[in-house]
Motif scaffolding. Structure first.
Motif, PDB file in Angstrom:
ATOM      1  N   PRO A   4      11.040  19.473  17.876  1.00 53.69           N
ATOM      2  CA  PRO A   4      11.319  20.520  16.887  1.00 53.69           C
ATOM      3  C   PRO A   4      10.768  21.870  17.327  1.00 53.69           C
ATOM      4  CG  PRO A   4      10.372  18.587  15.843  1.00 53.69           C
ATOM      5  CD  PRO A   4      10.227  18.398  17.316  1.00 53.69           C
ATOM      6  N   ALA A   5      11.460  22.920  16.921  1.00 54.98           N
ATOM      7  CA  ALA A   5      11.014  24.279  17.227  1.00 54.98           C
ATOM      8  C   ALA A   5       9.636  24.510  16.608  1.00 54.98           C
ATOM      9  CB  ALA A   5      12.012  25.289  16.687  1.00 54.98           C
ATOM     10  N   GLY A   6       8.850  25.324  17.262  1.00 52.27           N
ATOM     11  CA  GLY A   6       7.518  25.621  16.760  1.00 52.27           C
ATOM     12  C   GLY A   6       7.564  26.516  15.532  1.00 52.27           C
ATOM     13  N   THR A   7       6.524  26.434  14.754  1.00 53.20           N
ATOM     14  CA  THR A   7       6.388  27.302  13.593  1.00 53.20           C
ATOM     15  C   THR A   7       5.270  28.293  13.860  1.00 53.20           C
ATOM     16  OG1 THR A   7       4.856  25.749  12.556  1.00 53.20           O
ATOM     17  CG2 THR A   7       7.171  25.532  11.977  1.00 53.20           C
ATOM     18  N   GLY A  22      23.461  11.563   7.893  1.00 58.28           N
ATOM     19  CA  GLY A  22      22.239  12.112   7.328  1.00 58.28           C
ATOM     20  C   GLY A  22      21.356  12.858   8.304  1.00 58.28           C
ATOM     21  N   VAL A  23      21.700  12.879   9.566  1.00 60.84           N
ATOM     22  CA  VAL A  23      20.853  13.501  10.588  1.00 60.84           C
ATOM     23  C   VAL A  23      20.925  15.024  10.485  1.00 60.84           C
ATOM     24  CG1 VAL A  23      20.602  13.837  13.071  1.00 60.84           C
ATOM     25  CG2 VAL A  23      21.030  11.565  12.161  1.00 60.84           C
ATOM     26  N   ARG A  24      19.773  15.660  10.553  1.00 60.91           N
ATOM     27  CA  ARG A  24      19.718  17.124  10.567  1.00 60.91           C
ATOM     28  C   ARG A  24      18.810  17.550  11.711  1.00 60.91           C
ATOM     29  NH1 ARG A  24      23.327  15.952   7.968  1.00 60.91           N
ATOM     30  NH2 ARG A  24      23.883  16.591   5.886  1.00 60.91           N
ATOM     31  N   VAL A  25      19.319  18.426  12.566  1.00 61.10           N
ATOM     32  CA  VAL A  25      18.569  18.956  13.699  1.00 61.10           C
ATOM     33  C   VAL A  25      18.594  20.469  13.576  1.00 61.10           C
ATOM     34  CG1 VAL A  25      18.482  19.109  16.214  1.00 61.10           C
ATOM     35  CG2 VAL A  25      19.207  16.999  15.149  1.00 61.10           C
ATOM     36  N   GLY A  26      17.458  21.114  13.825  1.00 62.42           N
ATOM     37  CA  GLY A  26      17.360  22.556  13.692  1.00 62.42           C
ATOM     38  C   GLY A  26      18.022  23.308  14.834  1.00 62.42           C
ATOM     39  N   ALA A  27      18.393  24.552  14.570  1.00 62.75           N
ATOM     40  CA  ALA A  27      19.096  25.377  15.549  1.00 62.75           C
ATOM     41  C   ALA A  27      18.252  25.704  16.776  1.00 62.75           C
ATOM     42  CB  ALA A  27      19.576  26.663  14.882  1.00 62.75           C
ATOM     43  N   HIS A  28      16.940  25.658  16.680  1.00 66.03           N
ATOM     44  CA  HIS A  28      16.080  26.005  17.812  1.00 66.03           C
ATOM     45  C   HIS A  28      15.357  24.795  18.391  1.00 66.03           C
ATOM     46  CE1 HIS A  28      16.879  30.208  17.095  1.00 66.03           C
ATOM     47  NE2 HIS A  28      16.612  30.010  15.811  1.00 66.03           N
ATOM     48  N   ASP A  29      15.751  23.604  17.958  1.00 64.34           N
ATOM     49  CA  ASP A  29      15.143  22.388  18.489  1.00 64.34           C
ATOM     50  C   ASP A  29      15.638  22.124  19.904  1.00 64.34           C
ATOM     51  OD1 ASP A  29      13.997  22.143  16.022  1.00 64.34           O
ATOM     52  OD2 ASP A  29      15.216  20.448  15.373  1.00 64.34           O
ATOM     53  N   GLU A  30      14.835  21.382  20.675  1.00 62.59           N
ATOM     54  CA  GLU A  30      15.234  20.963  22.006  1.00 62.59           C
ATOM     55  C   GLU A  30      15.235  19.442  22.054  1.00 62.59           C
ATOM     56  OE1 GLU A  30      12.759  22.848  24.922  1.00 62.59           O
ATOM     57  OE2 GLU A  30      13.631  24.810  24.546  1.00 62.59           O
ATOM     58  N   LEU A  31      16.138  18.884  22.876  1.00 58.03           N
ATOM     59  CA  LEU A  31      16.275  17.441  22.964  1.00 58.03           C
ATOM     60  C   LEU A  31      16.113  16.975  24.404  1.00 58.03           C
ATOM     61  CD1 LEU A  31      18.145  18.462  20.498  1.00 58.03           C
ATOM     62  CD2 LEU A  31      19.115  16.215  20.640  1.00 58.03           C
ATOM     63  N   GLU A  32      15.559  15.789  24.557  1.00 63.02           N
ATOM     64  CA  GLU A  32      15.548  15.093  25.844  1.00 63.02           C
ATOM     65  C   GLU A  32      16.573  13.985  25.715  1.00 63.02           C
ATOM     66  OE1 GLU A  32      11.776  13.742  27.345  1.00 63.02           O
ATOM     67  OE2 GLU A  32      10.783  15.521  26.558  1.00 63.02           O
ATOM     68  N   VAL A  33      17.543  13.981  26.639  1.00 60.59           N
ATOM     69  CA  VAL A  33      18.639  13.031  26.577  1.00 60.59           C
ATOM     70  C   VAL A  33      18.540  12.075  27.766  1.00 60.59           C
ATOM     71  CG1 VAL A  33      21.141  12.789  26.469  1.00 60.59           C
ATOM     72  CG2 VAL A  33      20.058  14.821  25.489  1.00 60.59           C
ATOM     73  N   ILE A  76       0.041  32.579  16.590  1.00 64.24           N
ATOM     74  CA  ILE A  76       0.287  31.517  17.565  1.00 64.24           C
ATOM     75  C   ILE A  76       1.499  30.708  17.133  1.00 64.24           C
ATOM     76  CG2 ILE A  76      -2.134  31.282  18.280  1.00 64.24           C
ATOM     77  CD1 ILE A  76      -2.318  28.849  16.401  1.00 64.24           C
ATOM     78  N   GLU A  77       2.071  29.967  18.080  1.00 61.39           N
ATOM     79  CA  GLU A  77       3.176  29.076  17.763  1.00 61.39           C
ATOM     80  C   GLU A  77       2.651  27.650  17.748  1.00 61.39           C
ATOM     81  OE1 GLU A  77       7.241  27.736  19.866  1.00 61.39           O
ATOM     82  OE2 GLU A  77       7.003  29.880  19.553  1.00 61.39           O
ATOM     83  N   ILE A  78       2.922  26.946  16.668  1.00 53.27           N
ATOM     84  CA  ILE A  78       2.469  25.572  16.519  1.00 53.27           C
ATOM     85  C   ILE A  78       3.674  24.670  16.793  1.00 53.27           C
ATOM     86  CG2 ILE A  78       1.471  23.885  14.937  1.00 53.27           C
ATOM     87  CD1 ILE A  78       0.410  26.394  13.348  1.00 53.27           C
ATOM     88  N   PRO A  79       3.624  23.907  17.899  1.00 51.90           N
ATOM     89  CA  PRO A  79       4.783  23.061  18.223  1.00 51.90           C
ATOM     90  C   PRO A  79       4.959  21.930  17.213  1.00 51.90           C
ATOM     91  CG  PRO A  79       2.971  22.608  19.721  1.00 51.90           C
ATOM     92  CD  PRO A  79       2.544  23.752  18.846  1.00 51.90           C
ATOM     93  N   GLY A  80       6.219  21.579  16.969  1.00 47.89           N
ATOM     94  CA  GLY A  80       6.505  20.451  16.082  1.00 47.89           C
ATOM     95  C   GLY A  80       6.237  19.132  16.790  1.00 47.89           C
ATOM     96  N   GLU A  81       6.055  18.092  16.032  1.00 43.42           N
ATOM     97  CA  GLU A  81       5.784  16.764  16.592  1.00 43.42           C
ATOM     98  C   GLU A  81       7.108  16.123  17.038  1.00 43.42           C
ATOM     99  OE1 GLU A  81       3.161  14.041  17.867  1.00 43.42           O
ATOM    100  OE2 GLU A  81       2.585  15.837  16.760  1.00 43.42           O
TER     101      GLU A  81
END
Length: 125
Positions: free
Chosen positions: A9-12, A63-74, A22-27
């Motif tokens: 997830p994108a950091g907050t 039901g899946v929701r992914v944020g616009a700034h998230d990154e994925l490992e495929v 600071i940017e706090i990375p998502g888990e």
């Protein structure tokens, strides 16, 4: 065997003890998906070479929701992939075949299908 991707997830934004932003990375978490496939390339076709894959399309359950700034490992594709644009949601509101009574003008139940389409492109690695 289920297909999975790892979502980062994108950091907050936040403030540290000194008052600096600071940017706090998502888990990161694992997401089960239905399908992963490369999208078409803009490169000209040549039977003597392999095209470089720069975009993927991932289909997941409704039901899946992914944020616009998230990154994925495929799995099977190196590096990180960033979400491109909005996630397309095909549910009973957007898919007329899912609504009751639209099939053959009768009072039949709609089809029980639906998905979320996530387009990603290579961002790192």
């Amino acid at each position: 065997m289920a297909l999975t991707v790892t979502v980062h997830p994108a950091g907050t934004g936040g403030v540290d003890e000194m008052g600096d932003e600071i940017e706090i990375p998502g888990e990161p978490y694992v997401l089960e998906v239905e399908s992963i496939y490369p999208t078409t390339s803009d490169e000209p076709g040549d039977p003597n070479r392999s095209l470089v894959i720069t975009r993927l399309t991932i289909l997941a359950s409704e039901g899946v929701r992914v944020g616009a700034h998230d990154e994925l490992e495929v799995p099977g594709y190196e590096g990180r992939w960033g979400v491109v644009g909005e996630v397309a949601i095909f549910d009973e509101r957007s898919n007329p075949a899912r609504r009751r009574g639209v099939l053959c003008r009768g009072r039949r139940p709609g089809l029980d299908i639906g998905c979320v389409q996530i387009n990603v492109e290579k961002v790192a690695g």
